[in-house]
Write a protein that holds these residues in place. Structure first.
Motif, PDB file in Angstrom:
ATOM      1  N   GLN A   1      63.245 -59.609 -89.355  1.00  0.00           N
ATOM      2  CA  GLN A   1      62.892 -58.419 -88.611  1.00  0.00           C
ATOM      3  C   GLN A   1      61.505 -57.906 -89.011  1.00  0.00           C
ATOM      4  OE1 GLN A   1      65.150 -58.403 -86.020  1.00  0.00           O
ATOM      5  NE2 GLN A   1      65.335 -56.174 -86.266  1.00  0.00           N
TER       6      GLN A   1
ATOM      7  N   ARG B   1      58.542 -59.807 -87.474  1.00  0.00           N
ATOM      8  CA  ARG B   1      58.354 -59.486 -86.047  1.00  0.00           C
ATOM      9  C   ARG B   1      57.710 -58.106 -85.881  1.00  0.00           C
ATOM     10  NH1 ARG B   1      61.121 -56.655 -82.492  1.00  0.00           N
ATOM     11  NH2 ARG B   1      62.836 -56.309 -83.956  1.00  0.00           N
ATOM     12  N   VAL B   2      58.184 -57.110 -86.675  1.00  0.00           N
ATOM     13  CA  VAL B   2      57.616 -55.764 -86.580  1.00  0.00           C
ATOM     14  C   VAL B   2      56.172 -55.752 -87.061  1.00  0.00           C
ATOM     15  CG1 VAL B   2      57.806 -53.407 -87.465  1.00  0.00           C
ATOM     16  CG2 VAL B   2      59.857 -54.662 -86.800  1.00  0.00           C
TER      17      VAL B   2
ATOM     18  N   GLN C   1      53.943 -58.204 -86.888  1.00  0.00           N
ATOM     19  CA  GLN C   1      53.118 -58.783 -85.826  1.00  0.00           C
ATOM     20  C   GLN C   1      52.921 -57.786 -84.678  1.00  0.00           C
ATOM     21  OE1 GLN C   1      51.506 -61.655 -85.995  1.00  0.00           O
ATOM     22  NE2 GLN C   1      52.343 -62.028 -88.045  1.00  0.00           N
ATOM     23  N   GLN C   2      53.937 -57.044 -84.372  1.00  0.00           N
ATOM     24  CA  GLN C   2      53.823 -56.029 -83.312  1.00  0.00           C
ATOM     25  C   GLN C   2      52.848 -54.934 -83.719  1.00  0.00           C
ATOM     26  OE1 GLN C   2      57.549 -54.230 -82.303  1.00  0.00           O
ATOM     27  NE2 GLN C   2      56.667 -52.862 -80.759  1.00  0.00           N
ATOM     28  N   SER C   3      52.891 -54.530 -84.986  1.00  0.00           N
ATOM     29  CA  SER C   3      51.985 -53.504 -85.489  1.00  0.00           C
ATOM     30  C   SER C   3      50.541 -53.972 -85.417  1.00  0.00           C
ATOM     31  CB  SER C   3      52.356 -53.118 -86.913  1.00  0.00           C
ATOM     32  OG  SER C   3      51.404 -52.225 -87.466  1.00  0.00           O
TER      33      SER C   3
ATOM     34  N   HIS D   1      49.345 -56.199 -83.369  1.00  0.00           N
ATOM     35  CA  HIS D   1      48.985 -56.310 -81.949  1.00  0.00           C
ATOM     36  C   HIS D   1      48.680 -54.940 -81.331  1.00  0.00           C
ATOM     37  CE1 HIS D   1      48.897 -57.933 -77.919  1.00  0.00           C
ATOM     38  NE2 HIS D   1      49.793 -57.006 -77.522  1.00  0.00           N
ATOM     39  N   THR D   2      49.451 -53.915 -81.708  1.00  0.00           N
ATOM     40  CA  THR D   2      49.258 -52.577 -81.121  1.00  0.00           C
ATOM     41  C   THR D   2      48.406 -51.683 -82.015  1.00  0.00           C
ATOM     42  OG1 THR D   2      51.318 -51.784 -82.145  1.00  0.00           O
ATOM     43  CG2 THR D   2      51.468 -52.712 -79.926  1.00  0.00           C
TER      44      THR D   2
ATOM     45  N   SER E   1      49.236 -50.176 -84.748  1.00  0.00           N
ATOM     46  CA  SER E   1      49.995 -48.992 -85.109  1.00  0.00           C
ATOM     47  C   SER E   1      50.108 -48.891 -86.639  1.00  0.00           C
ATOM     48  CB  SER E   1      51.397 -49.047 -84.484  1.00  0.00           C
ATOM     49  OG  SER E   1      52.102 -50.174 -84.964  1.00  0.00           O
TER      50      SER E   1
ATOM     51  N   GLU F   1      64.595 -49.863 -83.837  1.00  0.00           N
ATOM     52  CA  GLU F   1      63.808 -50.971 -84.366  1.00  0.00           C
ATOM     53  C   GLU F   1      62.557 -50.508 -85.103  1.00  0.00           C
ATOM     54  OE1 GLU F   1      62.916 -53.625 -81.213  1.00  0.00           O
ATOM     55  OE2 GLU F   1      64.986 -54.362 -81.012  1.00  0.00           O
ATOM     56  N   SER F   2      62.236 -49.206 -85.008  1.00  0.00           N
ATOM     57  CA  SER F   2      61.036 -48.729 -85.702  1.00  0.00           C
ATOM     58  C   SER F   2      61.259 -48.590 -87.211  1.00  0.00           C
ATOM     59  CB  SER F   2      60.587 -47.382 -85.110  1.00  0.00           C
ATOM     60  OG  SER F   2      61.557 -46.373 -85.388  1.00  0.00           O
TER      61      SER F   2
ATOM     62  N   ASN G   1      57.528 -48.348 -88.834  1.00  0.00           N
ATOM     63  CA  ASN G   1      56.406 -48.546 -87.912  1.00  0.00           C
ATOM     64  C   ASN G   1      56.179 -47.281 -87.088  1.00  0.00           C
ATOM     65  OD1 ASN G   1      54.366 -49.764 -86.459  1.00  0.00           O
ATOM     66  ND2 ASN G   1      55.749 -50.723 -84.983  1.00  0.00           N
TER      67      ASN G   1
END
Length: 591
Positions: free
Chosen positions: A442, A445-446, A448-450, A452-453, A455, A498-499, A515
């Motif tokens: 998990q 994945r989080v 990589q999302q951070s 990308h955005t 955040s 999921e945050s 996140n």
């Protein structure tokens, strides 16, 4: 059938009667009108000739009197003659004798003192000594006047005229008397003719048609052997022959149609069976191709629509004696949502009925048809599907839907077991939070999302201070209780989305990946966790036990461009907290 036949016959008889009355009335009426016209015309011609003759007779008598000179005695005799003529001829009203200036010399009735002719038409004819009959209107009444001029004594010129007046009212009275008997005879002829014609029509038309209607009604009721009588040689007899031939052809056609329908029914049944079987296989294949529990539930309702029509449907599953709505599907254009609310009010009652009879059933409420389908899991009714539709459900719909729901229960059970296995594989058995492996899945994945955005991403890493001492002094059961209670307390501070990802890092160490927050929020949360753990108390045989925790905070930055480096920064901050005396929150120097 008899009532229908009598009604048909009565209508036909009424129409024929009305038609005959119209024909006879028009015929006799035209005959009377034409006869009356010519009779009146002839009568008036005869009347005109008659009054001219009467006037001529009076004129001759007046000439005779005139030869002796006009004396009162002679005019009295002339008056008696006029009265006699008027008595014999009732239609004559008056007789005048006037000179060419219009002065009245004699009048048959002396009730009025008339000295001059006041009728312009008569006055003109007298002045001109014009012999003939004149028609005129006076004071609203119609009259005929015959003017017969007479000569003077020397026979050299006309001295005056005899005028005979006939009133139209008297003529009409006379005509009425003449019409009375012919009209009575005509009426008698009308009645006699009507009954003779009706009798003939009854024997030749109405009764044969009545018989035809009887046979037609029997044929319409299904008796195709009710043949009509065809002895008559007229058009009705021909109609009966055609009707009999038609019945024979219909009988043959019925036999052929029945055979065709039977073959078509067999074909349709086989075709529908194959089509339903294919649809059932496709529906079950769609449900069985996934182990995701939500997707299984969604596919169950979606595939059900391929088998039976519905405007809305709800899947209910029983968990620990509690009936739960798992999925709902409805058309936006319909009142499906309101109808589903109605179904929810009766869901428990309907589910009890399904558990008792283990068979589907259909109910209609407010013109909405509800189909209740049991779902068998491990040979027991542990769920149901409620579908509704504006139209009714056939037995074929119920059968194929029940066959479908009888099989989807195993796929619901498989998805449920798969979800439990996934949860066991991802959860730490002692604390109930994510284990180390699933946390890293998990967290990666989080992270990589951070990136990308772009955040904010932070980690809180903490462990229980002097935990080895707790195990050594109080035993591992108490240690396990401490770890489970700490995990439960910290979980109560986090959001269940999921945050925020919470996992057991190893031993007494825990880690939280958050996140979309700020540095200040992370520090406030870490302080809340530290204080919450320090307030916990655990009863033991050696007295109440209290523990503390040390926490380290690290955030993603230029020095922590990977998850491994971010974890290393958090671990450094944790050791910094321990070096600072434990039971505190520390932030990495590189933060």
């Amino acid at each position: 059938m008899g009532e229908s036949m009598m009604m048909t016959y009565s209508k036909l008889q009424t129409k024929i009667t009305i038609m005959l009355v119209i024909i006879l009335t028009v015929s006799i009426g035209l005959n009377n009108v034409i006869g009356t016209y010519f009779f009146q015309k002839q009568y008036y011609e005869v009347l005109e000739e008659q009054i001219l003759v009467i006037g001529q007779s009076l004129k001759n008598q007046l000439d005779h009197i005139h030869s002796f000179g006009f004396t009162e005695k002679n005019l009295v005799g002339f008056d008696e003659l006029c009265k006699e003529i008027i008595w014999k001829h009732k239609e004559i009203s008056l007789v005048y004798v006037a000179d060419t200036d219009g002065q009245v010399l004699f009048k048959s009735k002396n009730q009025e003192n008339t000295t001059m002719l006041d009728i312009p038409e008569l006055l003109e004819a007298v002045r001109l000594s014009k012999e003939g009959v004149i028609s005129y209107t006076h004071q609203g009444n119609s009259y005929l006047g015959a003017v017969i001029p007479f000569l003077n004594t020397d026979k050299t010129h006309y001295e005056g005229s005899v005028v005979v007046i006939v009133e139209s009212n008297k003529i009409n009275h006379k005509l009425f008397s003449l019409y009375k008997y012919p009209v009575l005879l005509t009426l008698l002829f009308f009645i006699l003719s009507f009954f003779l014609i009706m009798l003939t029509l009854s024997n030749w038309v109405t009764n044969p048609l009545k018989s035809m209607v009887l046979h037609m009604n029997e044929a319409a009721a299904g008796n195709l052997r009710s043949y009509a009588n065809t002895t008559a040689r007229d058009e009705i007899g021909q109609l009966g022959q055609v009707f009999n031939r038609m019945l024979k052809q219909i009988s043959e056609l019925v036999v052929q149609t029945a055979q065709t329908i039977e073959l078509e029914s067999r074909y349709n049944a086989e075709f529908k069976q194959r089509k339903d079987g294919e649809a059932l296989r496709h529906a079950i294949s769609s449900v069985s191709s996934t182990l995701d529990e939500r997707e299984v539930n969604e596919r169950i309702l979606t595939s059900l629509r391929e088998l039976v029509p519905y405007t809305s449907s709800t899947l209910w599953i029983q968990h620990y004696d509690m009936l739960t709505s798992m999925m709902t599907r409805y058309d936006e254009s319909s009142n499906g949502y309101k109808d589903i609310e109605y179904a929810e009010q009766h869901a428990r009652e309907m589910f009890s009925l399904l558990q008792q009879q283990e068979q589907p059933f259909v109910k209609e409420t407010n013109r909405i048809h509800f189909l209740y389908l049991p779902i068998l899991i491990e040979s027991n009714v542990q769920g149901m599907i409620i579908v509704q539709n504006g139209g009714s459900y056939t037995q074929s719909d119920v059968n194929i839907a029940f066959t479908y729901t009888s099989q989807v229960g195993s796929y619901i059970q498989n998805a449920r077991l798969y979800r439990q296995m996934q949860r066991l594989a991802a959860t730490d058995v002692l604390t109930g939070i994510y284990n180390r492996r699933h946390f890293f899945d998990q967290a990666f994945r989080v992270f990589q999302q951070s990136v990308h955005t772009n955040s904010h991403l932070g980690i809180i890493m903490f462990d229980v201070d002097h935990f080895k001492g707790v195990n050594d002094q109080y035993g591992h059961p108490v240690g396990d209780l401490v770890l489970a209670s700490v995990a439960g307390r910290v979980s109560s501070y986090l959001l269940n989305d999921e945050s925020q990802t919470f996992g057991r890092y190893g031993g007494e160490e825990f880690i939280i990946l958050i996140n979309g927050t700020s540095d200040e929020w992370l520090q406030a949360l870490a302080e809340q966790i530290r204080r919450g753990i320090s307030e916990m108390s655990f009863p033991t045989s050696h007295g109440d036990l209290r523990v503390t925790a040390s926490l380290g905070i690290a955030c993603r930055n230029e020095q922590a461009e990977t998850l491994e480096k971010l974890l290393k920064l958090a671990d450094t901050a944790l050791y910094k907290a321990k070096a600072s005396g434990r039971n505190c929150v520390a932030v990495t120097d590189d933060h």
